[in-house]
Design a protein around this motif. Structure first.
Motif, PDB file in Angstrom:
ATOM      1  N   CYS A  62     -33.071  64.395  79.542  1.00  0.00           N
ATOM      2  CA  CYS A  62     -32.348  64.401  78.254  1.00  0.00           C
ATOM      3  C   CYS A  62     -30.921  63.875  78.438  1.00  0.00           C
ATOM      4  O   CYS A  62     -30.450  63.048  77.682  1.00  0.00           O
ATOM      5  CB  CYS A  62     -32.275  65.809  77.678  1.00  0.00           C
ATOM      6  N   THR A  64     -27.514  62.249  80.597  1.00  0.00           N
ATOM      7  CA  THR A  64     -27.186  61.264  81.632  1.00  0.00           C
ATOM      8  C   THR A  64     -26.123  61.896  82.528  1.00  0.00           C
ATOM      9  O   THR A  64     -25.350  62.758  82.095  1.00  0.00           O
ATOM     10  CB  THR A  64     -26.613  59.956  81.049  1.00  0.00           C
ATOM     11  N   ILE A  65     -26.123  61.470  83.782  1.00  0.00           N
ATOM     12  CA  ILE A  65     -25.057  61.844  84.708  1.00  0.00           C
ATOM     13  C   ILE A  65     -24.787  60.590  85.535  1.00  0.00           C
ATOM     14  O   ILE A  65     -25.744  59.873  85.872  1.00  0.00           O
ATOM     15  CB  ILE A  65     -25.466  63.050  85.581  1.00  0.00           C
ATOM     16  N   ALA A  70     -31.689  59.998  80.498  1.00  0.00           N
ATOM     17  CA  ALA A  70     -32.134  59.652  79.144  1.00  0.00           C
ATOM     18  C   ALA A  70     -30.903  59.700  78.229  1.00  0.00           C
ATOM     19  O   ALA A  70     -29.818  60.061  78.661  1.00  0.00           O
ATOM     20  CB  ALA A  70     -33.207  60.608  78.690  1.00  0.00           C
ATOM     21  N   TYR A  71     -31.101  59.322  76.990  1.00  0.00           N
ATOM     22  CA  TYR A  71     -29.929  59.169  76.113  1.00  0.00           C
ATOM     23  C   TYR A  71     -30.013  60.138  74.940  1.00  0.00           C
ATOM     24  O   TYR A  71     -29.640  59.826  73.816  1.00  0.00           O
ATOM     25  CB  TYR A  71     -29.819  57.701  75.651  1.00  0.00           C
ATOM     26  N   TYR A  72     -30.542  61.329  75.229  1.00  0.00           N
ATOM     27  CA  TYR A  72     -30.812  62.298  74.160  1.00  0.00           C
ATOM     28  C   TYR A  72     -29.771  63.407  74.102  1.00  0.00           C
ATOM     29  O   TYR A  72     -29.643  64.102  73.111  1.00  0.00           O
ATOM     30  CB  TYR A  72     -32.201  62.909  74.414  1.00  0.00           C
ATOM     31  N   ALA A  73     -29.066  63.591  75.207  1.00  0.00           N
ATOM     32  CA  ALA A  73     -28.077  64.672  75.279  1.00  0.00           C
ATOM     33  C   ALA A  73     -26.842  64.138  76.014  1.00  0.00           C
ATOM     34  O   ALA A  73     -26.915  63.095  76.671  1.00  0.00           O
ATOM     35  CB  ALA A  73     -28.687  65.868  76.009  1.00  0.00           C
ATOM     36  N   PRO A  74     -25.708  64.844  75.910  1.00  0.00           N
ATOM     37  CA  PRO A  74     -24.447  64.270  76.401  1.00  0.00           C
ATOM     38  C   PRO A  74     -24.402  63.912  77.882  1.00  0.00           C
ATOM     39  O   PRO A  74     -25.103  64.496  78.704  1.00  0.00           O
ATOM     40  CB  PRO A  74     -23.425  65.380  76.116  1.00  0.00           C
ATOM     41  N   GLU A  75     -23.548  62.935  78.176  1.00  0.00           N
ATOM     42  CA  GLU A  75     -23.229  62.522  79.547  1.00  0.00           C
ATOM     43  C   GLU A  75     -22.474  63.678  80.225  1.00  0.00           C
ATOM     44  O   GLU A  75     -21.559  64.264  79.632  1.00  0.00           O
ATOM     45  CB  GLU A  75     -22.372  61.244  79.453  1.00  0.00           C
TER      46      GLU A  75
ATOM     47  N   HIS B  34     -35.273  61.685  68.069  1.00  0.00           N
ATOM     48  CA  HIS B  34     -33.960  61.044  67.902  1.00  0.00           C
ATOM     49  C   HIS B  34     -33.538  61.020  66.436  1.00  0.00           C
ATOM     50  O   HIS B  34     -32.355  60.972  66.123  1.00  0.00           O
ATOM     51  CB  HIS B  34     -33.992  59.607  68.451  1.00  0.00           C
ATOM     52  N   PHE B  46     -38.209  67.094  74.827  1.00  0.00           N
ATOM     53  CA  PHE B  46     -37.864  65.685  74.986  1.00  0.00           C
ATOM     54  C   PHE B  46     -37.973  65.222  76.436  1.00  0.00           C
ATOM     55  O   PHE B  46     -38.462  64.118  76.708  1.00  0.00           O
ATOM     56  CB  PHE B  46     -36.448  65.411  74.451  1.00  0.00           C
ATOM     57  N   ASN B  47     -37.520  66.069  77.379  1.00  0.00           N
ATOM     58  CA  ASN B  47     -37.550  65.617  78.776  1.00  0.00           C
ATOM     59  C   ASN B  47     -38.981  65.424  79.285  1.00  0.00           C
ATOM     60  O   ASN B  47     -39.221  64.603  80.184  1.00  0.00           O
ATOM     61  CB  ASN B  47     -36.720  66.513  79.704  1.00  0.00           C
ATOM     62  N   VAL B  50     -40.133  61.971  77.494  1.00  0.00           N
ATOM     63  CA  VAL B  50     -39.528  60.762  78.090  1.00  0.00           C
ATOM     64  C   VAL B  50     -40.128  60.484  79.469  1.00  0.00           C
ATOM     65  O   VAL B  50     -40.395  59.329  79.830  1.00  0.00           O
ATOM     66  CB  VAL B  50     -37.984  60.892  78.152  1.00  0.00           C
ATOM     67  N   LYS B  54     -42.278  57.058  80.330  1.00  0.00           N
ATOM     68  CA  LYS B  54     -41.872  56.107  81.369  1.00  0.00           C
ATOM     69  C   LYS B  54     -42.908  56.001  82.489  1.00  0.00           C
ATOM     70  O   LYS B  54     -43.177  54.916  82.984  1.00  0.00           O
ATOM     71  CB  LYS B  54     -40.520  56.519  81.969  1.00  0.00           C
ATOM     72  N   LYS B 114     -35.315  59.834  87.367  1.00  0.00           N
ATOM     73  CA  LYS B 114     -35.790  58.844  86.404  1.00  0.00           C
ATOM     74  C   LYS B 114     -36.738  57.805  87.029  1.00  0.00           C
ATOM     75  O   LYS B 114     -36.375  57.153  87.998  1.00  0.00           O
ATOM     76  CB  LYS B 114     -34.572  58.145  85.796  1.00  0.00           C
ATOM     77  N   LEU B 175     -26.245  63.463  95.039  1.00  0.00           N
ATOM     78  CA  LEU B 175     -26.871  62.780  93.898  1.00  0.00           C
ATOM     79  C   LEU B 175     -26.655  61.266  93.957  1.00  0.00           C
ATOM     80  O   LEU B 175     -27.533  60.485  93.577  1.00  0.00           O
ATOM     81  CB  LEU B 175     -26.296  63.328  92.579  1.00  0.00           C
ATOM     82  N   GLY B 320     -25.515  53.782  80.452  1.00  0.00           N
ATOM     83  CA  GLY B 320     -25.916  55.114  79.999  1.00  0.00           C
ATOM     84  C   GLY B 320     -25.973  55.243  78.487  1.00  0.00           C
ATOM     85  O   GLY B 320     -25.844  56.348  77.958  1.00  0.00           O
ATOM     86  N   LEU B 322     -27.864  53.524  74.629  1.00  0.00           N
ATOM     87  CA  LEU B 322     -29.120  52.972  74.111  1.00  0.00           C
ATOM     88  C   LEU B 322     -29.218  51.451  74.315  1.00  0.00           C
ATOM     89  O   LEU B 322     -30.284  50.869  74.101  1.00  0.00           O
ATOM     90  CB  LEU B 322     -29.259  53.316  72.627  1.00  0.00           C
ATOM     91  N   PHE B 398     -20.586  63.164  71.522  1.00  0.00           N
ATOM     92  CA  PHE B 398     -21.937  62.598  71.636  1.00  0.00           C
ATOM     93  C   PHE B 398     -22.821  62.905  70.424  1.00  0.00           C
ATOM     94  O   PHE B 398     -23.443  62.008  69.836  1.00  0.00           O
ATOM     95  CB  PHE B 398     -22.607  63.108  72.922  1.00  0.00           C
TER      96      PHE B 398
END
Lengths: 144, 453
Positions: A62, A64-65, A70-75, B34, B46-47, B50, B54, B114, B175, B320, B322, B398
């Motif tokens: 969900c 991004t870091i 994904a682009y569904y929740a805040p960075e 969305h 959602f996770n 997605v 993918k 991902k 990471l 990062g 769309l 966001f």
């Protein structure tokens, strides 16, 4: 006119040459650049636990870091500075799962130790040098 | 079809079609989420959606590549497939691992990385399965009466794709290091060795459809794949701009990423020129359309739209967002989905003996899916540009921005509906062929006379 043999040499030669350069740069990045930029020596057991939880719960599915996910929740790269510890703690321990402006987060039953691990992970991430990412907004704040 | 063992390709193509349908369904779930209608949140958050979307993409494309290899390698090496029973075993184990992985994603059995979310125990099974596949392909090739450049390029693409899966199986506490190696897999697949596979399949299709001399096509194949690696290997650097790597990646990644469209442009010119040089007599117009579509749309989606946001100064703002989804959808559609559709369109008449070469459903499928995907790309672009300006440049929060993007996702869903109509029509055509049959052996001989000196 180019012959098939010359074309083959171009393909094999170019591939081998650029592969060697790439491997050399990768070794340097992994040995020197990334450890320095990410304060590798500060990765303690709590940060490691946080990273494991990050993977296990597929937070990247969900959020991004470092701009990845994904682009569904805040960075979340600088979330520690942006929101502060109390806010993040509230998100991670929301009894019914966090919901914000109409979007829902999965409900997690993290233990205190796990919450501390995730906090340590985000705090470590907060201090990484990502060549200027995420950028500061370039427009002045809108008039209220 | 030259050899009965080539029929095994049908299994992989059918699996591809099934997984593609599932991929689209999960895409719709994400599109609605969305838009604010995350109604399945408690069952499929959602996770999960997605991840499934993918991974199904990766698996159906790989299934298509495997089917293509099982069809092409016996033909190119002039030899029956090394072992059909082992190939069947490989197919069923591949399908079962895929189904288990997708089922597991629903209950949170994954690694949150991902594109590489398949959990470690299944990784080993995937690796074992791919080794089995490669043994069959290599044995067929090595025991064959001939070893063509096309067959070797395709096979080497498959071998290196397998090898590059390995760095993605190592766990790192840092990471940034984790991400570094994840791109060794993902980038060096889709902008590296997968393009070898693409070049091999494209070359095979052009030899067959245009009738142009093999030596000419294979010479330019070397040039195209040479350009791919020349730009694509160091082009990996665009994933290292802002993920903890040293700042020299900004310059190196920027320069070589800017060259990546040249490789795709070369692919386009290569295919179009071969078509123009050819005799244009082959009756399989649908296979020709999909082949040229691969060459042209991959340049637009992977080449131009990639360039649109890989320059470091631009990527600082678009990374990062769309915008990546915009590029990703048209790139995968052009470079890989169209390619699988092309080899299916070419091989199915030859495996089944049914000459569905140029029918109305096939053409409708082609145009609906392409127009639908271009419209989807435009919707993602509009949403992405709005997101970049509002969130990254103006500094809005966001979710404030996300709630302003609902209209773009409504357009996305409309476009995706047209796209899906095209896919359904393609699958209708696929089933109209029926099952492969031995009676279709040597049907290809009728096209031998089409060869151009």
């Amino acid at each position: 006119m180019l012959s098939k043999k010359q074309a083959k040499i171009f393909f094999l030669g170019g591939t081998i040459l650029f592969m060697l350069i790439f491997i050399g740069m990768s070794v340097h990045s992994l040995m020197v650049g990334i450890p320095k930029n990410t304060n590798d020596s500060e990765i303690n057991d709590q940060v490691k636990l946080g990273k494991q939880l990050w993977d296990k719960n597929n937070c990247m599915g969900c959020h991004t870091i470092m701009g990845e996910g994904a682009y569904y929740a805040p960075e979340l790269t600088r979330v520690y500075t942006r929101r502060g510890e109390a806010y993040i703690q509230a998100v991670l321990t929301a009894p019914e799962g966090w919901g914000f402006r109409g979007r829902k987060m999965v409900k997690y039953d993290f233990t205190e130790e796990e919450v501390a691990g995730l906090m340590a992970f985000l705090k470590w991430m907060d201090k990484t040098d990502l060549n200027g990412f995420p950028p500061e907004p370039s427009l002045p704040a809108p008039l209220q | 079809m030259k050899y009965t063992s080539q029929k095994i390709a049908y299994h992989f193509f059918a699996l591809s079609m099934l997984l593609l349908v599932l991929q689209i369904i999960y895409g719709f779930i994400m599109g609605f989420a969305h838009m604010g209608y995350d109604v399945l949140h408690d069952i499929i958050p959602f996770n999960a959606a997605v991840t499934i979307h993918k991974n199904l993409l990766v698996v159906w494309i790989l299934s298509g590549f495997m089917g293509a290899a099982y069809y092409i390698i016996p033909d190119e090496s002039d030899n029956e497939l090394w072992s059909v029973p082992i190939a069947k075993l490989q197919f069923w184990s591949f399908a079962i691992v895929g189904v288990v992985a997708v089922a597991g994603f629903h209950v949170g059995w994954w690694e949150g990385r991902k594109f590489l979310e398949i959990p470690r125990p299944l990784d080993y099974l995937v690796a074992g399965n791919v080794i089995l596949f490669l043994v069959i392909i290599l044995m067929t090739l090595l025991k064959g009466k001939q070893q063509t450049t096309t067959a070797w390029v395709l096979t080497m693409g498959l071998v290196f794709a397998a090898l590059l899966y390995l760095p993605g199986m190592i766990y790192f506490d840092n990471l940034s290091v984790d991400s570094f190696f994840r791109w060794w897999v993902v980038h060096l697949w889709v902008e590296g060795v997968w393009e070898l596979i693409m070049g091999g399949i494209l070359s095979y299709l052009l030899i067959k459809i245009t009738g142009v001399d093999r030596e000419v096509i294979e010479k330019w194949l070397y040039v195209v794949v040479g350009l791919t690696f020349l730009s694509g290997i160091l082009g990996t650097g665009h994933h290292y701009y802002y993920t903890g790597g040293p700042d020299y990646w900004l310059m190196i990644g920027g320069i070589f990423s800017a060259m990546e469209p040249l490789a795709f442009l070369a692919m386009t010119i290569f295919a179009v020129q071969m078509y123009r040089k050819g005799n244009k007599k082959h009756p399989n117009k649908l296979a020709l359309y999909w082949t040229l579509n691969t060459a042209i749309v991959s340049f637009l989606g992977a080449g131009l739209l990639g360039l649109a946001h890989t320059l470091p100064g631009v990527n600082l703002y678009t990374h990062g967002t769309l915008i990546t989804a915009m590029h990703g959808h048209l790139a995968f559609w052009g470079a890989y989905a169209s390619l699988i559709f092309a080899i299916i369109s070419y091989s199915m008449p030859l495996m089944t003996g049914r000459n569905i070469f140029d029918n109305r459903i096939g053409h409708l499928a082609f145009w609906c899916s392409n127009i639908g995907m271009v419209a989807m790309t435009a919707a993602f672009a509009a949403a992405g540009i709005a997101q970049v300006y509002l969130e990254r440049i103006a500094g809005y929060e966001f979710m404030v921005v996300a709630n302003e993007l609902h209209a773009h996702f409504f357009v996305l869903i409309l476009a995706a509906t047209l796209f899906t109509t095209g896919i359904v029509l393609y699958i209708v055509n696929f089933f109209k062929f029926g099952m492969p049959t031995d009676e279709a052996l040597q049907t290809e001989d009728q096209f031998e006379a089409l060869k151009t000196a």
